[in-house]
Design a protein around this motif. Sequence first.
Motif, PDB file in Angstrom:
ATOM      1  N   ALA A  81      53.223  29.673  87.232  1.00  0.00           N
ATOM      2  CA  ALA A  81      52.152  29.684  86.230  1.00  0.00           C
ATOM      3  C   ALA A  81      52.497  30.635  85.088  1.00  0.00           C
ATOM      4  CB  ALA A  81      50.825  30.073  86.871  1.00  0.00           C
ATOM      5  N   VAL A  82      52.984  31.823  85.428  1.00  0.00           N
ATOM      6  CA  VAL A  82      53.345  32.808  84.403  1.00  0.00           C
ATOM      7  C   VAL A  82      54.470  32.265  83.516  1.00  0.00           C
ATOM      8  CG1 VAL A  82      54.338  35.106  83.988  1.00  0.00           C
ATOM      9  CG2 VAL A  82      52.572  34.811  85.744  1.00  0.00           C
ATOM     10  N   GLN A  83      55.487  31.681  84.125  1.00  0.00           N
ATOM     11  CA  GLN A  83      56.629  31.175  83.353  1.00  0.00           C
ATOM     12  C   GLN A  83      56.220  30.053  82.402  1.00  0.00           C
ATOM     13  OE1 GLN A  83      59.299  30.213  86.570  1.00  0.00           O
ATOM     14  NE2 GLN A  83      60.321  32.197  86.439  1.00  0.00           N
ATOM     15  N   TYR A  84      55.406  29.127  82.890  1.00  0.00           N
ATOM     16  CA  TYR A  84      54.960  28.033  82.036  1.00  0.00           C
ATOM     17  C   TYR A  84      54.023  28.529  80.940  1.00  0.00           C
ATOM     18  CZ  TYR A  84      57.181  24.110  84.354  1.00  0.00           C
ATOM     19  OH  TYR A  84      58.101  23.225  84.815  1.00  0.00           O
ATOM     20  N   GLN A  85      53.207  29.526  81.252  1.00  0.00           N
ATOM     21  CA  GLN A  85      52.325  30.073  80.227  1.00  0.00           C
ATOM     22  C   GLN A  85      53.138  30.731  79.117  1.00  0.00           C
ATOM     23  OE1 GLN A  85      49.199  32.679  81.593  1.00  0.00           O
ATOM     24  NE2 GLN A  85      48.281  32.802  79.569  1.00  0.00           N
ATOM     25  N   ILE A  86      54.157  31.495  79.491  1.00  0.00           N
ATOM     26  CA  ILE A  86      55.023  32.124  78.493  1.00  0.00           C
ATOM     27  C   ILE A  86      55.708  31.065  77.619  1.00  0.00           C
ATOM     28  CG2 ILE A  86      57.180  33.411  78.169  1.00  0.00           C
ATOM     29  CD1 ILE A  86      56.334  35.111  80.626  1.00  0.00           C
ATOM     30  N   ALA A  87      56.311  30.082  78.257  1.00  0.00           N
ATOM     31  CA  ALA A  87      57.045  29.060  77.510  1.00  0.00           C
ATOM     32  C   ALA A  87      56.139  28.321  76.539  1.00  0.00           C
ATOM     33  CB  ALA A  87      57.695  28.079  78.482  1.00  0.00           C
ATOM     34  N   HIS A  88      54.957  27.965  76.986  1.00  0.00           N
ATOM     35  CA  HIS A  88      54.088  27.159  76.135  1.00  0.00           C
ATOM     36  C   HIS A  88      53.297  27.998  75.140  1.00  0.00           C
ATOM     37  CE1 HIS A  88      55.427  24.297  79.117  1.00  0.00           C
ATOM     38  NE2 HIS A  88      55.294  23.424  78.120  1.00  0.00           N
ATOM     39  N   ALA A  89      53.107  29.279  75.430  1.00  0.00           N
ATOM     40  CA  ALA A  89      52.541  30.175  74.412  1.00  0.00           C
ATOM     41  C   ALA A  89      53.536  30.320  73.260  1.00  0.00           C
ATOM     42  CB  ALA A  89      52.203  31.534  75.022  1.00  0.00           C
ATOM     43  N   LEU A  90      54.806  30.441  73.592  1.00  0.00           N
ATOM     44  CA  LEU A  90      55.833  30.461  72.540  1.00  0.00           C
ATOM     45  C   LEU A  90      55.847  29.141  71.775  1.00  0.00           C
ATOM     46  CD1 LEU A  90      58.752  32.294  74.373  1.00  0.00           C
ATOM     47  CD2 LEU A  90      57.393  33.162  72.460  1.00  0.00           C
ATOM     48  N   GLY A  91      55.625  28.042  72.495  1.00  0.00           N
ATOM     49  CA  GLY A  91      55.521  26.739  71.845  1.00  0.00           C
ATOM     50  C   GLY A  91      54.369  26.690  70.859  1.00  0.00           C
ATOM     51  N   LEU A  92      53.241  27.278  71.230  1.00  0.00           N
ATOM     52  CA  LEU A  92      52.095  27.337  70.315  1.00  0.00           C
ATOM     53  C   LEU A  92      52.449  28.108  69.046  1.00  0.00           C
ATOM     54  CD1 LEU A  92      49.087  28.030  72.710  1.00  0.00           C
ATOM     55  CD2 LEU A  92      49.396  26.035  71.230  1.00  0.00           C
ATOM     56  N   ILE A  93      53.138  29.219  69.216  1.00  0.00           N
ATOM     57  CA  ILE A  93      53.543  30.023  68.065  1.00  0.00           C
ATOM     58  C   ILE A  93      54.513  29.227  67.184  1.00  0.00           C
ATOM     59  CG2 ILE A  93      54.790  32.107  67.350  1.00  0.00           C
ATOM     60  CD1 ILE A  93      53.544  33.441  69.931  1.00  0.00           C
ATOM     61  N   LEU A  94      55.458  28.546  67.815  1.00  0.00           N
ATOM     62  CA  LEU A  94      56.393  27.700  67.074  1.00  0.00           C
ATOM     63  C   LEU A  94      55.650  26.627  66.292  1.00  0.00           C
ATOM     64  CD1 LEU A  94      59.240  26.545  66.433  1.00  0.00           C
ATOM     65  CD2 LEU A  94      59.016  25.226  68.551  1.00  0.00           C
ATOM     66  N   MET A  95      54.696  25.981  66.933  1.00  0.00           N
ATOM     67  CA  MET A  95      53.959  24.913  66.251  1.00  0.00           C
ATOM     68  C   MET A  95      53.114  25.452  65.108  1.00  0.00           C
ATOM     69  SD  MET A  95      53.135  22.292  69.297  1.00  0.00           S
ATOM     70  CE  MET A  95      54.468  21.765  70.366  1.00  0.00           C
ATOM     71  N   ALA A  96      52.588  26.657  65.273  1.00  0.00           N
ATOM     72  CA  ALA A  96      51.835  27.279  64.178  1.00  0.00           C
ATOM     73  C   ALA A  96      52.747  27.499  62.981  1.00  0.00           C
ATOM     74  CB  ALA A  96      51.236  28.605  64.648  1.00  0.00           C
ATOM     75  N   ILE A  97      53.942  27.976  63.237  1.00  0.00           N
ATOM     76  CA  ILE A  97      54.898  28.218  62.149  1.00  0.00           C
ATOM     77  C   ILE A  97      55.310  26.902  61.497  1.00  0.00           C
ATOM     78  CG2 ILE A  97      57.239  29.024  61.620  1.00  0.00           C
ATOM     79  CD1 ILE A  97      56.762  31.144  63.907  1.00  0.00           C
ATOM     80  N   LEU A  98      55.618  25.906  62.326  1.00  0.00           N
ATOM     81  CA  LEU A  98      56.025  24.608  61.788  1.00  0.00           C
ATOM     82  C   LEU A  98      54.913  23.966  60.964  1.00  0.00           C
ATOM     83  CD1 LEU A  98      57.964  23.106  64.818  1.00  0.00           C
ATOM     84  CD2 LEU A  98      58.931  23.956  62.670  1.00  0.00           C
ATOM     85  N   ALA A  99      53.692  24.054  61.451  1.00  0.00           N
ATOM     86  CA  ALA A  99      52.557  23.449  60.737  1.00  0.00           C
ATOM     87  C   ALA A  99      52.321  24.131  59.395  1.00  0.00           C
ATOM     88  CB  ALA A  99      51.299  23.521  61.598  1.00  0.00           C
TER      89      ALA A  99
END
Length: 122
Positions: free
Chosen positions: A41-59
């Motif tokens: 759970a921790v690993q997936y949360q970290i990976a996808h939180a980084l994904g959220l940040i990436l998507m914010a930057i891309l958007a």
Amino acid sequence: MQVLLLLGSINMFLSVVLGAFGAHALKKRLSPEMAAIYQTAVQYQIAHALGLILMAILAHTAIPSALVITAGWFLFAGILLFCGSLYVLSLTGMKKLGAITPIGGLCFLIGWALLTAAAVQV
């Protein structure tokens, strides 16, 4: 989008807190099987939180697309459903929550597929 950046940042903060909590406070309380579930759970949360940040930057910069923002919302739903169900499962042993976990995983897949579609449209 600022909301995605905020959600990503909050989830990164929470994943660090939850990871430390799991490594220290729960170390002797969880069976090895439940500790592994918690760690997933921790690993997936970290990976996808980084994904959220990436998507914010891309958007905001590279791919200003509704698909990117929608993809971010799917990642956030995945964090809630996938990671959330694994946290609760590992802490309570409620196996019925296993039915929710794949829905969260599907949300992750949809989010990444939407980002792929946005990238192809550029």
